[in-house]
Write an enzyme that holds these catalytic residues in place. Structure first.
Site, short mmCIF file in Angstrom:
data_model
loop_
_atom_site.label_atom_id
_atom_site.label_comp_id
_atom_site.label_asym_id
_atom_site.label_seq_id
_atom_site.Cartn_x
_atom_site.Cartn_y
_atom_site.Cartn_z
N TYR A 262 0.85 -1.19 0.00
CA TYR A 262 0.00 0.00 0.00
C TYR A 262 0.88 1.23 0.00
O TYR A 262 1.38 1.68 1.02
CB TYR A 262 -0.92 0.01 1.22
N PHE B 247 -12.92 -5.24 1.41
CA PHE B 247 -14.05 -4.70 0.66
C PHE B 247 -15.36 -5.12 1.33
O PHE B 247 -16.26 -5.66 0.69
CB PHE B 247 -14.03 -5.16 -0.80
N PRO B 248 -15.50 -4.89 2.64
CA PRO B 248 -16.69 -5.35 3.36
C PRO B 248 -17.97 -4.64 2.94
O PRO B 248 -19.06 -5.10 3.27
CB PRO B 248 -16.35 -5.05 4.82
N GLY C 253 -18.49 -4.05 -0.34
CA GLY C 253 -18.56 -4.31 -1.76
C GLY C 253 -17.80 -3.33 -2.61
O GLY C 253 -18.19 -3.06 -3.76
N GLY C 254 -16.71 -2.78 -2.09
CA GLY C 254 -15.94 -1.81 -2.84
C GLY C 254 -16.66 -0.48 -3.00
O GLY C 254 -16.32 0.32 -3.86
#
Length: 289
Positions: A70, A214-215, A217-218
């Protein structure tokens, strides 16, 4: 910030124990979004990124997830600046990717490279041992035994406390567990994106932490007009809070790590730990997947 919002109920969702000893609140923070566009380079506002990290801990978040890729390196450096020496906070990081630029990711699991990844993460984070070190991706070009073998060596050397996997199937987890103790699995998972339901169930049965990235859904679950919009209007919670609350009820080993670069969104996400979803709504949301 005033003290009125300094005690949002991060622990209301309960706790999960990673590797039999690291007990953390079941709503963490994912630090990927603190970097520049394409998860590349520094943030536009470095001080804001530091403030978000510090605010997360003020709100009761005690599990911070990051990766050396990152930035690269930027997220780990920000975490060190904001939170070192991490009193009461578990830091999880990942390695096994090389970056060519914004949006470019390539798995690299050579043992010498993974050892270098760990050594550099230790230096950037300013620790002698990494609480949870996750293989960011399995490199299909390198025998898994070699990739996990070096992580096992580093654990024996005291540089890693626990090992996790990311983006894996049940079969891959079982294969890995024949080679090393696996404390956690981190896969993409949300109320709408359920391809890893079997992995969640496996982790729940085996007592392993499941960390959905991505909890929300992005981002495609959080809009007022999205699939959770109606439920949000009826419950008084926000779509993001409903998405996170659904994950928290999915299994007791689930540890969501929503990421954001805005303190307002951070506070909204943390408050999801206290959102109780009615059984009928849980069933309705579960049918969406």
């Amino acid at each position: 910030m005033t003290n009125e919002t300094s005690a949002l109920p991060a622990a209301a969702g309960g706790t999960v124990t990673i590797g039999g000893e690291l007990t953390v609140n079941r709503l963490g923070y994912g630090a990927m979004r603190l970097t520049g566009p394409g998860v590349w380079g520094p943030p536009a506002d470095r001080q804001n990124a530091v403030s978000v990290l510090r605010r997360s801990v003020e709100l009761g978040v005690d599990f911070i997830d990051t990766a050396d890729a990152y930035g690269p390196a930027v997220s780990e450096e920000l975490i060190h600046e904001a939170l070192h020496p991490y009193e009461g906070v578990t830091i999880a990081t990942k390695g096994g990717y090389v970056r060519g630029g914004p949006g470019e990711w390539q798995a690299l699991g050579r043992p010498d490279y993974l050892r270098q990844c760990v050594e550099l993460s230790l230096r950037r984070l300013g620790v002698e041992a990494i609480d949870l070190y996750q293989l960011h991706r399995i490199d299909v070009n390198v025998p898994l035994a070699e990739q996990l073998g070096v992580l096992k060596e580093l654990r024996t050397e005291g540089k890693i406390r626990h090992v996790g996997l990311s983006a894996v199937t049940v079969a891959q987890v079982e294969q890995a567990r024949n080679l090393i103790e696996v404390a956690s699995v981190q896969n993409s998972y949300s109320v709408l994106h359920r391809s890893h339901d079997s992995v969640v169930d496996y982790c729940a049965a085996e007592g392993m932490a499941f960390i959905p990235y991505f909890p929300m859904g992005g981002g495609d679950l959080t809009g007022a007009d999205g699939p959770l919009g109606t439920a949000a209007k009826e419950s008084g919670a926000t779509p993001a809070q409903i998405a996170l609350a659904w994950l928290l009820q999915r299994a007791p080993v689930v540890l969501p790590i929503p990421g954001t670069s805005a303190i307002g969104h951070l506070e909204e996400n943390v408050a999801a730990a206290s959102v109780a979803l009615p059984a009928e709504l849980i069933r309705t949301l579960s049918d969406l997947g």
